[in-house]
Each structure stands twice: as structure tokens, then as C-alpha cells.
Design an enzyme around this catalytic site. Structure first.
Site, PDB file in Angstrom:
ATOM      1  N   HIS A  64       5.466  -5.656  -1.999  1.00  0.00           N
ATOM      2  CA  HIS A  64       4.627  -5.603  -3.199  1.00  0.00           C
ATOM      3  C   HIS A  64       5.394  -5.063  -4.399  1.00  0.00           C
ATOM      4  CE1 HIS A  64       0.283  -4.575  -4.641  1.00  0.00           C
ATOM      5  NE2 HIS A  64       1.071  -4.742  -5.675  1.00  0.00           N
ATOM      6  N   ASP A 309       4.938  -1.234  -5.008  1.00  0.00           N
ATOM      7  CA  ASP A 309       4.113  -1.576  -6.176  1.00  0.00           C
ATOM      8  C   ASP A 309       4.884  -1.268  -7.464  1.00  0.00           C
ATOM      9  OD1 ASP A 309       2.077  -2.577  -7.693  1.00  0.00           O
ATOM     10  OD2 ASP A 309       0.593  -1.051  -7.163  1.00  0.00           O
ATOM     11  N   GLY A 328       0.557   1.753 -13.843  1.00  0.00           N
ATOM     12  CA  GLY A 328       1.746   1.396 -13.072  1.00  0.00           C
ATOM     13  C   GLY A 328       2.940   2.294 -13.287  1.00  0.00           C
TER      14      GLY A 328
HETATM   15 ZN   LIG Z   1      -2.809  -4.099  -7.052  1.00  0.00          ZN
END
Ligand SMILES: [Zn+2]
Length: 430
Positions: A64, A309, A328
Site C-alpha cells: 500500500h 501507506d 497522509g
Molecule cells: Zn486508505
């Protein structure tokens, strides 16, 4: 880069995450292929790399990440992202489809694969959009995307909120034996929240995202996966409630997998009190009890894999009020060290089981070839030193974006080298 035709890695400790084993051995590599593994190897005119007290493992796999190209090349490109991934020990990374345009058509998939091949760093495996434009309405042409080379489907960044659409996505993906990676977030519950809902958000006066916004959709998607007997992978698990649902599902024999990210087992929502927008992620950082549950879930196998991520954003985008900043943080270059510190040093996992969460477990989720150090296979290896300490410095971050809350933090465990067949990349401790 000039390839090394004959290389001997000598004195290192090989980690075999497939057989949950470690042993000291030399490795001889010729033209990028592992030719021999033995206690002591001697070959004429070979380049000798002394790895005494260092570990050698198969290259890590990240299920990811966000590489931003096409569309936001100012934040990250396939080239800068794939290099930053290598610096973190990752030799394969799956890029999520929230690009501009999104990965919902053949052209974008082919572009990403071509660009990945051209730059020659970590291999980039594209994740196709599950629905057109990631809008959650109309299912993508998954067959076309599979032919073009996607490895999974997801609307990551957005949840697939309509259970009927999710059911159809699961059924359609099943035809191609493809995993559906689900970003679980009930939008009606998360609304315009910016951090975890709880005592800290109340005190700070920031809008909260309750843990049930994640867990409620985890439960719904688990039921749909069971009903359709499809492959469901739950992305970035952040809450104790989600863990309990996934544990229940696995005990019941429902065939699902899940991942979490280093920030969900290292940081709590208290960090948002600093108003540093690098702590703003989605799902949000949770409480101490959630962090503890995530670590226990990694230890008992409820959570299969660790993913980054990795989500690059410009400093100018992040240097705004907490409410307005994008979600993020970047993650490639700190993932290994954070897990080593929080999971291995604190004894939730031993080193070999920890490496499995970065190698064989993500490979299982994606049904990739087993990452093993085997004679006859290409030498896609990572070399690391668990005794080395290093400090993340903004100027040494390889990612084009620098949005990490870990800048200035001393970390244990350093990636020193990555071998991609006959190419050797060095990441010395400075
Ligand atoms: Zn997500």
C-alpha cells in the site's frame, strides 16, 4: 549503474521468513542470480562484500503506497518513489489508484509499468480502481485492467460505501482471483473529521472521526467477503474494534487478510496536540488501547502484513491549519526501523516473524511468488544492521516530499544495501 557480474556476500546472517529460520552463510551471486549458498564460498575475481553481524533478507513488499504519478509529480514520481522505497528495503511496492487520472484504464496501468521498468528501482505493481474514477458507483473494467497488469483493485482514499457495489466488485474480482483492498470508512460517521474522536479531539476542539467509522465498514465488508467467498484485504487497520472483528472473522474461517502501518503501532492521537499536520492521517492516529491492540494483532496473526501507506504531500500543502491539511505521511524510509523498535525490541515479534510481515505475508495477500533466498533465483535482497542507530534528517529523505513526523528521531535498525539482481544500491549510515 555498472552491474557486478560476480559477487560474494560473506559472513552475513540469512533470514528465511518462509521457513521462519535464520542462519549464517555466504551467498554467491553470478549475473544477478543466486548460484550458491554455503558456510564459506571462494570464487576467483568476485567482488566480496563483508556482511559480518549484518542480516540478509528477501526484499520487502509494500502492499500500500501512493506514488502520485500521473498527476501530482510535484509531490512524488514513480522514479523518486521507487528509489525511496529501495532505501527502505522494499523491492516491490503496490501503488494505489488515486492518481490523476485514476488507475481505472489500461493506459495508466501500462504507463506505470513502463515507467517502473524504465527507472529500474523497486518494481511498481499497480492497483486498479475498483470503480470508475473511484466514485464508488460504476464498476471498473476489471478484465481490461487485469490484462494490462494490475495486481489488485481498490478505491483507496475512498471507501466503497454502497454494499451492493462492493458485492459486485468482490464478485467481479473473484473471477480473476484478485484481492479487493478495502479502505473502510463510513463517511456518514467520519463526516469532516480531522483526527480521532475522543478526549484529545474534544480538548483540542477538532472534529473527530470515531473508531466505529472504520469498524462498521470492516464488519460489513467481512460479511460480504464471506457471502461472495471472494478475496478481501482490509487496508490500514487502526482500531481495536476492527481488530476484534477481523479476529472473529478469521476464527470463523472467513478467508480475509489485513494490514496495518507503522504509524498505527507507534503513535497515538495525543500527537495531534502538537498541531503538526504530519500527524494528520486517514484513518487517524488512535488511542493507546488501539495501538496496543494493533501490536497484539500483529503478534497473533490477526493482522497479516505491514504496509506503509506512503502518502507524499508538499510542505506548502501541509503548512496550513490542521483542519485544512491533506491526510497522509511518507513512510518508506522509516517503516523497517519503526517496526524494529516497536515490535522486535519490545518483543511482540521476533526478528524472523517481523521480517515475514514485510515479505512472505504481503506476498501471500497478493499471491506473489514466495520471497525466499533460493539458488537459481534472482538476488532481490535487502541487507540491514540491527545494531546501527540513525536519525532521520529532512535533507537525506529520498522521497520528493518530506512530510514525516519522524524527522529528528533517532531510530534503531538501518537498511544498508538493496540488491536487485546484478545491481547493488548502497544506503550507508551517515
Ligand atoms: Zn486508505
Amino acid at each position: 549503474m555498472k552491474p557486478d557480474k560476480k559477487v560474494i556476500l560473506t559472513g552475513g546472517i540469512i533470514i528465511d521468513p518462509l521457513n521462519r529460520n535464520q542462519f549464517q552463510s555466504d551467498i554467491y551471486i553470478e549475473n544477478g542470480v543466486i548460484k550458491k549458498i554455503a558456510k564459506i564460498i571462494k570464487v576467483k575475481v568476485a567482488k566480496i562484500i563483508n556482511l559480518k553481524d549484518k542480516y540478509i533478507a528477501p526484499g520487502f513488499i509494500d502492499i500500500h503506497c501512493h506514488l502520485r504519478e500521473p498527476g501530482r509529480e510535484d509531490e512524488e514520481t514513480i522514479e523518486t518513489g521507487a528509489y525511496a522505497a529501495l532505501a527502505g528495503g522494499f523491492t516491490k511496492v503496490c501503488c494505489m489508484p488515486n492518481t490523476e487520472p485514476s488507475i481505472d484504464n489500461e493506459g495508466v496501468v501500462k504507463f506505470i509499468l513502463q515507467e517502473s521498468g524504465r527507472v529500474g528501482y523497486a518494481s511498481v505493481l499497480p492497483v486498479g480502481a475498483a470503480t470508475k474514477g473511484r466514485k464508488g458507483e460504476e464498476i471498473s473494467e476489471i478484465a481490461t485492467l487485469v490484462n494490462a497488469g494490475i495486481i489488485a483493485v481498490s478505491d483507496d482514499g475512498n471507501p466503497i460505501s454502497n454494499p451492493f457495489v462492493m458485492r459486485r466488485v468482490l464478485e467481479y474480482a473473484k473471477i480473476f482471483d484478485l484481492p479487493v483492498i478495502s479502505h473502510c470508512e463510513v463517511k456518514a460517521l467520519s463526516t469532516s473529521g480531522v483526527m480521532n474522536e475522543g478526549l484529545v479531539s474534544t480538548r483540542l476542539g477538532l472534529r473527530g472521526i470515531p473508531d466505529i467509522a472504520e469498524a462498521a465498514m470492516v464488519y460489513e465488508h467481512v460479511l460480504l467477503a464471506d457471502y461472495t467467498k471472494s478475496r478481501l484485504h482490509i487496508a490500514h487497520v487502526s482500531t481495536k474494534k476492527s481488530v476484534e472483528i477481523i479476529r472473529w472473522a478469521k476464527e470463523k474461517g472467513i478467508d480475509i487478510t489485513s494490514e496495518t502501518c507503522p504509524h498505527y503501532f507507534t503513535l497515538t492521537d495525543k500527537m495531534c496536540s502538537t498541531f503538526d499536520t504530519n500527524y494528520k492521517v486517514n484513518p487517524p492516529l488512535r488511542t493507546k488501547a488501539d495501538v496496543e491492540a494493533i501490536k497484539e494483532a500483529l503478534a497473533d496473526g490477526t493482522i497479516d502484513a505491514i504496509a506503509t501507506d506512503h502518502a507524499p504531500h508538499l510542505t506548502s500543502e501541509k503548512e496550513v491549519e490542521f483542519d485544512l491539511a491533506p491526510f497522509g505521511m511518507i513512510g518508506f524510509e522509516t517503516a523497517f526501523a519503526l517496526g524494529y523498535e516497536e515490535l522486535v525490541q519490545k518483543k511482540y515479534l521476533n526478528l524472523v516473524d517481523y521480517i515475514a510481515k514485510l515479505t512472505v505475508e504481503p506476498a501471500k495477500v497478493l499471491k506473489l511468488e514466495n520471497p525466499a533466498i533460493t539458488i537459481g533465483k534472482k538476488a532481490n535482497l535487502v541487507v540491514f544492521d540491527t545494531k546501527a542507530k540513525w536519525t532521520l534528517k529532512k535533507e537525506s529523505i529520498f522521497s520528493k516530499s518530506k512530510n514525516s513526523p519522524f524527522i529528528g528521531k533517532e531510530l534503531p535498525g538501518k537498511i544498508l544495501k538493496v540488491l536487485l539482481a546484478d545491481k547493488i544500491f548502497d544506503f550507508p549510515n551517515q
